[in-house]
Design an enzyme around this catalytic site. Structure first.
Site, PDB file in Angstrom:
ATOM      1  N   VAL A 134      31.987  24.315  51.649  1.00 61.20           N
ATOM      2  CA  VAL A 134      31.105  23.679  50.665  1.00 61.20           C
ATOM      3  C   VAL A 134      31.699  23.866  49.279  1.00 61.20           C
ATOM      4  CG1 VAL A 134      28.749  23.514  49.773  1.00 61.20           C
ATOM      5  CG2 VAL A 134      29.133  24.232  52.140  1.00 61.20           C
ATOM      6  N   PHE A 135      31.935  22.765  48.556  1.00 61.92           N
ATOM      7  CA  PHE A 135      32.403  22.824  47.173  1.00 61.92           C
ATOM      8  C   PHE A 135      31.181  22.771  46.257  1.00 61.92           C
ATOM      9  CE2 PHE A 135      36.392  22.921  48.692  1.00 61.92           C
ATOM     10  CZ  PHE A 135      37.404  22.171  48.099  1.00 61.92           C
ATOM     11  N   GLY A 141      32.684  25.113  36.372  1.00 58.12           N
ATOM     12  CA  GLY A 141      33.835  25.268  37.264  1.00 58.12           C
ATOM     13  C   GLY A 141      33.539  24.682  38.632  1.00 58.12           C
ATOM     14  N   THR A 142      34.616  24.576  39.459  1.00 60.42           N
ATOM     15  CA  THR A 142      34.468  24.082  40.831  1.00 60.42           C
ATOM     16  C   THR A 142      34.832  25.214  41.762  1.00 60.42           C
ATOM     17  OG1 THR A 142      35.119  21.899  40.065  1.00 60.42           O
ATOM     18  CG2 THR A 142      35.157  22.266  42.437  1.00 60.42           C
ATOM     19  N   GLU A 270      19.323  20.997  45.006  1.00 62.85           N
ATOM     20  CA  GLU A 270      20.013  22.237  44.618  1.00 62.85           C
ATOM     21  C   GLU A 270      19.033  23.407  44.663  1.00 62.85           C
ATOM     22  OE1 GLU A 270      21.627  22.019  40.682  1.00 62.85           O
ATOM     23  OE2 GLU A 270      22.661  23.946  40.822  1.00 62.85           O
ATOM     24  N   LEU A 297      15.145  31.730  41.303  1.00 61.00           N
ATOM     25  CA  LEU A 297      15.453  31.255  39.938  1.00 61.00           C
ATOM     26  C   LEU A 297      16.967  31.252  39.830  1.00 61.00           C
ATOM     27  CD1 LEU A 297      12.857  33.458  37.981  1.00 61.00           C
ATOM     28  CD2 LEU A 297      12.659  31.012  38.478  1.00 61.00           C
ATOM     29  N   LEU A 299      19.970  30.218  37.610  1.00 61.95           N
ATOM     30  CA  LEU A 299      20.315  29.810  36.244  1.00 61.95           C
ATOM     31  C   LEU A 299      21.796  29.468  36.179  1.00 61.95           C
ATOM     32  CD1 LEU A 299      19.424  29.557  33.276  1.00 61.95           C
ATOM     33  CD2 LEU A 299      20.006  31.972  32.986  1.00 61.95           C
ATOM     34  N   GLY A 300      22.063  28.202  35.931  1.00 60.10           N
ATOM     35  CA  GLY A 300      23.459  27.787  35.915  1.00 60.10           C
ATOM     36  C   GLY A 300      23.957  27.688  34.490  1.00 60.10           C
ATOM     37  N   SER A 303      21.802  23.868  34.102  1.00 59.71           N
ATOM     38  CA  SER A 303      20.405  23.666  34.539  1.00 59.71           C
ATOM     39  C   SER A 303      19.845  24.950  35.121  1.00 59.71           C
ATOM     40  CB  SER A 303      20.354  22.558  35.597  1.00 59.71           C
ATOM     41  OG  SER A 303      21.012  23.029  36.768  1.00 59.71           O
TER      42      SER A 303
HETATM   43  N1  GTP Z   1      31.035  36.675  32.324  1.00 56.06           N
HETATM   44  C1  GTP Z   1      31.056  35.758  33.311  1.00 56.06           C
HETATM   45  N2  GTP Z   1      30.268  34.700  33.175  1.00 56.06           N
HETATM   46  C2  GTP Z   1      30.326  33.813  34.158  1.00 56.06           C
HETATM   47  C3  GTP Z   1      31.159  33.927  35.259  1.00 56.06           C
HETATM   48  N3  GTP Z   1      30.957  32.847  36.053  1.00 56.06           N
HETATM   49  C4  GTP Z   1      30.027  32.114  35.465  1.00 56.06           C
HETATM   50  N4  GTP Z   1      29.669  32.708  34.332  1.00 56.06           N
HETATM   51  C5  GTP Z   1      28.690  32.278  33.356  1.00 56.06           C
HETATM   52  O1  GTP Z   1      27.478  32.156  34.061  1.00 56.06           O
HETATM   53  C6  GTP Z   1      26.942  30.876  33.804  1.00 56.06           C
HETATM   54  C7  GTP Z   1      26.402  30.339  35.051  1.00 56.06           C
HETATM   55  O2  GTP Z   1      27.488  30.197  35.934  1.00 56.06           O
HETATM   56  P1  GTP Z   1      27.333  29.241  37.110  1.00 56.06           P
HETATM   57  O3  GTP Z   1      26.085  29.600  37.860  1.00 56.06           O
HETATM   58  O4  GTP Z   1      28.597  29.190  37.870  1.00 56.06           O
HETATM   59  O5  GTP Z   1      27.072  27.854  36.371  1.00 56.06           O
HETATM   60  P2  GTP Z   1      27.454  26.425  36.939  1.00 56.06           P
HETATM   61  O6  GTP Z   1      27.206  26.411  38.386  1.00 56.06           O
HETATM   62  O7  GTP Z   1      28.809  26.094  36.508  1.00 56.06           O
HETATM   63  O8  GTP Z   1      26.406  25.499  36.164  1.00 56.06           O
HETATM   64  P3  GTP Z   1      25.439  24.410  36.769  1.00 56.06           P
HETATM   65  O9  GTP Z   1      26.248  23.206  37.031  1.00 56.06           O
HETATM   66  O10 GTP Z   1      24.370  24.214  35.788  1.00 56.06           O
HETATM   67  O11 GTP Z   1      24.893  25.015  38.056  1.00 56.06           O
HETATM   68  C8  GTP Z   1      28.052  30.026  33.288  1.00 56.06           C
HETATM   69  O12 GTP Z   1      27.554  29.303  32.212  1.00 56.06           O
HETATM   70  C9  GTP Z   1      29.090  30.963  32.820  1.00 56.06           C
HETATM   71  O13 GTP Z   1      28.997  31.056  31.428  1.00 56.06           O
HETATM   72  C10 GTP Z   1      31.970  35.057  35.341  1.00 56.06           C
HETATM   73  O14 GTP Z   1      32.734  35.215  36.282  1.00 56.06           O
HETATM   74  N5  GTP Z   1      31.905  35.939  34.364  1.00 56.06           N
HETATM   75 CA    CA Z   2      25.401  26.354  39.612  1.00 51.94          CA
END
Ligand code: GTP
Ligand code: CA
Length: 724
Positions: A134-135, A141-142, A270, A297, A299-300, A303
C-alpha cells in the site's frame, strides 16, 4: 456405476419384492430368453428400470421361509400368503417421490460439496499467505508499506486475519525521523507536471517492496496507491495528470495493480481505514464478545481524520456502517481539510499577512516580502513558500506552488497561542459566514458534524509532536504546552541543535499550542479521552486488512457463515454427518424407485471404476446389504443348488479369494455369488471391490433364478481358472 449398482442391488431386491402383492404376474418365470454373460436373462429381468427400488421393509418378505421355490428350480414364485399386503404406490406418486428424492439428494450433495470445499479452502488458506503493498501518497511524502496476510481462526475473534508489516531494511534516515517507513519526499502534490520527479518518488519504493516479498508471490501481490489530502486539494487537471503518470510508471511493476487501485481516497475512507488499523492493532476489531472500540484522530500534514463509533444517526454525510467479521460498527467518520500540521502553520502565515496593512503586492509576488512570526525562535530567518498567500499567483514550474515570504523569528508565547487558536477556528479562515466561538462549541467542526465522544488514540502528527518534545504517551496536554513554551524561548541556534536533525524543526513552537487548541477548542476532547498512539498505526494497515477480508470471504463464499459453523460445529462431524445422510438418502432414493437416470445404470459407465488392487481398502461405510440372510447364514444359491444340500461349495477357493479381498463384512453373501462370466469379470475388475456388490447380488439374483446347473458349473470352472 456406483449409483447404478446400488440401484441394481435394491432393484434386484425389489424385483423379488415385486412379486409381493404387486401387479406383476404371480411368479417371475425366467424363460430361456437367450444367454448373456453366462446368465439366462428373462425379458423381465432386463427391464430393471420398471422395478421400484428395494424397500428395507420388504427384507423380511425375502427371508427364506417366505420363499417357496418352483418345481424346476428355474423359477420360483413367492408364497403370497406369507407376504403382507404390500402397498404399491401409484406410478404418478412414484414419479413425484422420485423427483423430490432426486432434488433432496442434489441439494444435499451441493451442500456437502460447499462445506467440504469451504473447509478445505479455509484450511488450505490457513497456511497460505497473501501480500499487500500500500502506497500512502501523503502531502509531505510518499511511503510504501508491505503487509503479509494469513488466516488464523480464533475463538475470541470473528476476524481470522493475521496481518504482519514487513519493514526489512528500513533505517530511519536520522534519529529525528518519527516513523519506521520507506518514504520519499516531497509528496506527489509538489510533483505536478514533473514526471521524472514522480519516477524518483516511486521507483525506490517498488524496489524496496520487491525485496520484502518472495519473488514467486509478486504476481499475486496486490498493489494499492492511495493519495490523501495533499493531492485531494489539487485542481482536477493536476490530480488526473498525477494519477495517470503514476499508473503508467507502476504498470511495469511485478505486482498486480489495477487502474482503479491508483486513486485519491476520500477523507472518510482515509478516516475509517485509520480506525480499522487502530482497532485491529489494539485487538478491538472483531472481538468476540464485542469490545468498545477506540476513536481515531489521525493528524497529517494537510488534514485531520476523526473516526469514532456513534449510535446516533445525526449527520448522513459522516455516518458509516462497517461489518467486520460478525460484528457491526456504526461510525462517524470525517476528514477536516486544512487542519494538518503543515496547513495549520501556513494558515498562521496567511493570518499574519492579512494583518499587515502596508503589504506591497509586487513585493509579495516578487518574493521580497519580509514578515515577523511570533511562533518562530529569535534569530530565525527563513524563506517560506506560501501557497495560500496569493492563490491567484501562477504555478511555479516545479515544486510547491505559492509565493516566497521571508519569515523572521519574533517569539511571543501569548501571541503564538492566540495565532494557534485562530488556526483552529474554521470560521476565521474558511468561507463560513458566521464566526464560531471556540469557548462555546467545537470550533473546528462544520455545522451539524457529530461531536467526538469516547476514548481516542491520537496518532501520526500527534505522535510526532509528543516525540519531538520527548514526551511519553501518558503526558498531558499541559505538559505539551510547557515543553512548547520552553522551546519557543530558546534562541534558534540553541533550539535547532537541541533536537536531532529532522524536517520542520522551526514549526514546533507553533505545533505545541496548535495540537492542544485543536483538541480542546477545536474538537472539545479532554485530556482523559486521549491516548497518544505509536507511529506504526497507519491507515494503510486498514486497507490491507479490509482487502484481505474481502479476498477471504469472497473465496470461501461467506467466510462468516462457515466461521459460525466452525465456532459451533466441529467441521469433521458436520462433514461426516452430511456424508452419511447423503448416502442414506441415496439408499432411500434407489429403494423408492429406479430413480437413477438410465444413464447411471449403464454397467460400463466409468464412474467410480476402480481396480480391486487400488481399491483394496475396507469400506468406511457398512452397507446394510439386501441379502435376506442374516450374517453367517448361507443364502440359497438357487433353488437348484439349495435343493441339493450335499453339493460342496467347490468354488470355495475363488470365493475364498474373493473373501480375502472382499470389502464386505458379510462374506456369506459372497458364498452365494457363484461364478459366471460376470463373476469372473467381477473377480477381474474388482469383484471384491466395494462398488461391485450390486452386480454380484444382481448376478446372484439372476443366477439364482435362471442359472442352470450346467451353466453354473461351467462358469464356475472358468472363473476358477481365471483366478489361477
Ligand atoms: N519530526 C518529524 N516530523 C515528521 C516526520 N514524518 C512526518 N512528520 C511531520 O508530521 C506531519 C504529519 O506527517 P504525516 O502523517 O506523514 O503527514 P502526511 O501523511 O504527509 O499528510 P496528509 O496527506 O495530510 O495525511 C508532517 O506534516 C510532518 O511535518 C518525521 O519523521 N519526523
Ligand atoms: Ca497521512
Amino acid at each position: 456405476m456406483f449409483f447404478g449398482r446400488i440401484t441394481q442391488l435394491f432393484t434386484a431386491a425389489s424385483v423379488t419384492s415385486l412379486d409381493v402383492g404387486t401387479s406383476a404376474p404371480d411368479s417371475i418365470s425366467f424363460g430361456s430368453s437367450g444367454r448373456k454373460n453366462g446368465l439366462r436373462h428373462s425379458a423381465s429381468l432386463q427391464d430393471f428400470s420398471s422395478y421400484h427400488g428395494f424397500d428395507p421393509d420388504e427384507e423380511a418378505i425375502l427371508a427364506p421361509q417366505n420363499i417357496t421355490w418352483g418345481p424346476n428350480g428355474s423359477s420360483f414364485s413367492k408364497d403370497k400368503g406369507g407376504v403382507p399386503n404390500g402397498t404399491n404406490p401409484s406410478r404418478s406418486g412414484r414419479k413425484w417421490i422420485r423427483a423430490v428424492m432426486i432434488l433432496m439428494c442434489l441439494v444435499l450433495f451441493a451442500l456437502l460439496v460447499y462445506i467440504v470445499s469451504m473447509y478445505g479452502y479455509t484450511n488450505w488458506s490457513r497456511g497460505a499467505s497473501r501480500y499487500y503493498v500500500v502506497f500512502d501518497c501523503g502531502s509531505t511524502g510518499t511511503r510504501a508499506y508491505v503487509y503479509q496476510a494469513s488466516v488464523n481462526y480464533r475463538k475470541d475473534s470473528s476476524l481470522p486475519i493475521v496481518m504482519k508489516s514487513l519493514t526489512e531494511g528500513i533505517s530511519r534516515k536520522t534519529s529525528g525521523r518519527a516513523y519506521d517507513r520507506m518514504e520519499t519526499e516531497p509528496g506527489f502534490d509538489k510533483l505536478v507536471n514533473n514526471r521524472s520527479g514522480l519516477k524518483t518518488a516511486i521507483k525506490p519504493l517498488i524496489q524496496w517492496a520487491e525485496k520484502q516479498i518472495p519473488k514467486h508471490a509478486h504476481r499475486t501481490t496486490s498493489l494499492f496507491v492511495f493519495a490523501t489530502a495533499g493531492v485531494r486539494r489539487l485542481r482536477a487537471t493536476d490530480s488526473s495528470w498525477l494519477l495517470g503518470n503514476v499508473w503508467s510508471i507502476l504498470a511495469k511493476s511485478p505486482f498486480t495493480c489495477r487502474r482503479e487501485w491508483v486513486k485519491i481516497i476520500s477523507g472518510t475512507e482515509e478516516a475509517y481505514f485509520g480506525w480499522t488499523a487502530l482497532n485491529y492493532q489494539t485487538s478491538m476489531l472483531g472481538a468476540v464478545p464485542k469490545k468498545a472500540t477506540f476513536g481515531a484522530l489521525d493528524l497529517g500534514g494537510s488534514s485531520l481524520q476523526v473516526t469514532f463509533e456513534n449510535e446516533e444517526r445525526t449527520h448522513n454525510e459522516t455516518n458509516l456502517n462497517l461489518r467486520i467479521g460478525s460484528v457491526n460498527h456504526h461510525l462517524s467518520a470525517y476528514s477536516l481539510a486544512g487542519y494538518g500540521l503543515n496547513d495549520a502553520f501556513e494558515r498562521s502565515v496567511v493570518n499574519l499577512l492579512k494583518r499587515q496593512t502596508d503589504v506591497n503586492k509586487s513585493d509579495l509576488i516578487g518574493g521580497k516580502l519580509e514578515m515577523k512570526h511570533p511562533c518562530l525562535n529569535s534569530g530565525y530567518k527563513g524563506q517560506y513558500i506560501c501557497s495560500q498567500c496569493a492563490p491567484s499567483v501562477r504555478r511555479r514550474k516545479k515544486g510547491k506552488t505559492g509565493v516566497p515570504i521571508k519569515l523572521v523569528g519574533a517569539p511571543n508565547w501569548g501571541e503564538c497561542s492566540a495565532l494557534a487558536k485562530n488556526a483552529v477556528n474554521s470560521s476565521e479562515w474558511s468561507n463560513t459566514e458566521h464566526g464560531a466561538d471556540c469557548d462555546l462549541q467545537p470550533c473546528a467542526l462544520p455545522d451539524g458534524y457529530p461531536r467526538p465522544h469516547g476514548q481516542f488514540y491520537a496518532v501520526s502528527g500527534f505522535f510526532v509532536v509528543y516525540r519531538f518534545f520527548n514526551l511519553s504517551a501518558e503526558a498531558s496536554l499541559d505538559d505539551v504546552l510547557e515543553k512548547g513554551r520552553e522551546f519557543c524561548e530558546k534562541a534558534w541556534q540553541v533550539a535547532r541543535t537541541s533536537v536531532s536533525p529532522q524536517p520542520f524543526i522551526e514549526q514546533y513552537c507553533f505545533r505545541a499550542p496548535y495540537i492542544v487548541s485543536l483538541l480542546r477548542e477545536g474538537l472539545y476532547i479532554t485530556d482523559k479521552q486521549i491516548v497518544i498512539g505509536s507511529g506504526s498505526i497507519t491507515w494503510t494497515l486498514g486497507v490491507a486488512i479490509l482487502e484481505a477480508g474481502k479476498a477471504l470471504s469472497s473465496s470461501t463464499l461467506g467466510l462468516k457463515s462457515y466461521e459460525t459453523l466452525s465456532m459451533k460445529i466441529n467441521p469433521i462431524a458436520l462433514i461426516s454427518g452430511l456424508l452419511v445422510s447423503l448416502l442414506l438418502l441415496l439408499c432411500a432414493l434407489s429403494r423408492v424407485s429406479n430413480c437413477m437416470p438410465r444413464f447411471f445404470r449403464k454397467p460400463y459407465l466409468p464412474l467410480f471404476r476402480h481396480s480391486s488392487a487400488s481399491l483394496n481398502i475396507p469400506s468406511p461405510f457398512k452397507f446394510q446389504r439386501w441379502s435376506p440372510m442374516s450374517p453367517g447364514v448361507k443364502t440359497p444359491l438357487s433353488p437348484t443348488v439349495r435343493s441339493s444340500p450335499h453339493r460342496p461349495f467347490s468354488f470355495g477357493s475363488s470365493i475364498q479369494l474373493m473373501e480375502s479381498s472382499s470389502l464386505y463384512s458379510s462374506s456369506s453373501s459372497v458364498m452365494h455369488s457363484y461364478s459366471s462370466d460376470s463373476l469372473g469379470e467381477m473377480q477381474v475388475d474388482g469383484s471384491s471391490s466395494f462398488w461391485s456388490s450390486p452386480r454380484r447380488s444382481q448376478m446372484r439374483l439372476q443366477s439364482r433364478r435362471s442359472q442352470s446347473r450346467e451353466d453354473l458349473s461351467s462358469s464356475l470352472a472358468e472363473s476358477h481358472m481365471l483366478k489361477m
